[in-house]
Design a protein around this motif. Sequence first.
Motif, short mmCIF file in Angstrom:
data_model
loop_
_atom_site.label_atom_id
_atom_site.label_comp_id
_atom_site.label_asym_id
_atom_site.label_seq_id
_atom_site.Cartn_x
_atom_site.Cartn_y
_atom_site.Cartn_z
N ARG A 274 -4.83 -10.54 8.96
CA ARG A 274 -4.98 -11.01 10.34
C ARG A 274 -6.28 -10.49 10.93
O ARG A 274 -6.70 -9.36 10.66
CB ARG A 274 -3.81 -10.53 11.21
N GLN A 275 -6.86 -11.31 11.79
CA GLN A 275 -8.14 -10.91 12.40
C GLN A 275 -7.99 -9.68 13.28
O GLN A 275 -8.93 -8.88 13.41
CB GLN A 275 -8.72 -12.08 13.19
N ARG A 276 -6.82 -9.47 13.88
CA ARG A 276 -6.66 -8.29 14.73
C ARG A 276 -6.78 -6.99 13.93
O ARG A 276 -7.12 -5.93 14.47
CB ARG A 276 -5.31 -8.32 15.45
N MET B 103 -5.96 -19.86 12.40
CA MET B 103 -6.93 -18.83 12.05
C MET B 103 -8.28 -19.42 11.64
O MET B 103 -9.22 -18.72 11.39
CB MET B 103 -6.38 -17.95 10.91
#
Length: 277
Positions: free
Chosen positions: A85-87, A1
Motif C-alpha cells: 500500500r502507498q501509505r 491504486m
Amino acid sequence: MAGNIDTGGRQPVVPADVVATLRAAGCVFAEDEARLLNAAAAEHGADLEALVTQRVAGTPLEYLLGWAEFHGIRVTVAPGVFVPRQRTVFLVDEAAALARANTRHSVVVDMCCGSGALGLALATVLAAEDRPVTLAAADIDPAAVDCARRNLTTLGAPVYEGDLFDPLPEELRGCIDILLANTPYVPSAMIAHLPPEARDHEPHSALDGGPDGLDVFRRVVTGASSWLAPGGHLLVEASEHQAEQALAELRAHGLRARLAESDEHYATVVIGTRSAG
C-alpha cells in the motif's frame, strides 16, 4: 491504486473503448489503468481484452501488470500475494530516518514481508546514501516467499519461510537494528467490508489481525526484545484506533514506545525501541 503507479513516461495509444469500459466499471483512474494494461499486453504478448475483462471483474491491477510501484521503485507482485500500500511508504521513511542515526552497519529484517517491498525500498534508499545494510526477510506464505525472493535476490538478501521469528537464523538474535513488521491489522469482523480487490484476491492471512486486529502484532512484540540489538527498533503499521493499545503492548514488553503519524499518507506507525543499555 493506479494513480500512484509510474507509467515510466511512456504514452502508448489506448483504444477509447478500453478507457470507457474501465470507467464504466468504476475504475477511478481509468485512463492511467488503460495505458498500463495496454503497455503490459504489448510487453508480454498478452490479450488486452482479456486483461481488461479481468480488471473489470475485480482482479487487482498490480496482479495483471505483474508489478506495483512502491517508494519510487517497481516491485514484482503475483496473484495471491499482498499488494504493498502507498501509505506504507511512511513506515519506510521512518525506518530510513532511524537507520541514518545508526553509526554502524544496519541489520534489517522485513517480517511478514509479502512481496518484500518494505525491505527492498529501505535497502534501496540506504544504498543510494552509501549506508551499508544487511537485509533478510521472512513470511509464512510460500507464495509470498517466492515473490520476495524474486525481488530481493539481486540484493543477496535471504528470504525465510516460516512463522514470524521461527525461521530466522540464530545469529540474528540480538542483532537486528531495524525490524519492519507489516503485520495484518484488520479486525476479523471487518474483513467482509474491505474493497473486493483485497477481500476476494489477497490472502486473508495478510489481512486478518484477529478480533481487535492486533493478534499478530502481539506475537511479534513478544519476541522482539530478544531479537533486537541494543537500541534496535521495531516498526509496525496500525490504524489510528489501535495506536494506544499497540503502544501499551510495546511498553508492557520493555520497549520504549512512540507514535509516528502522517496526514499526507493517512498512515500510523508504532515504534518500539529496545534500551541501548
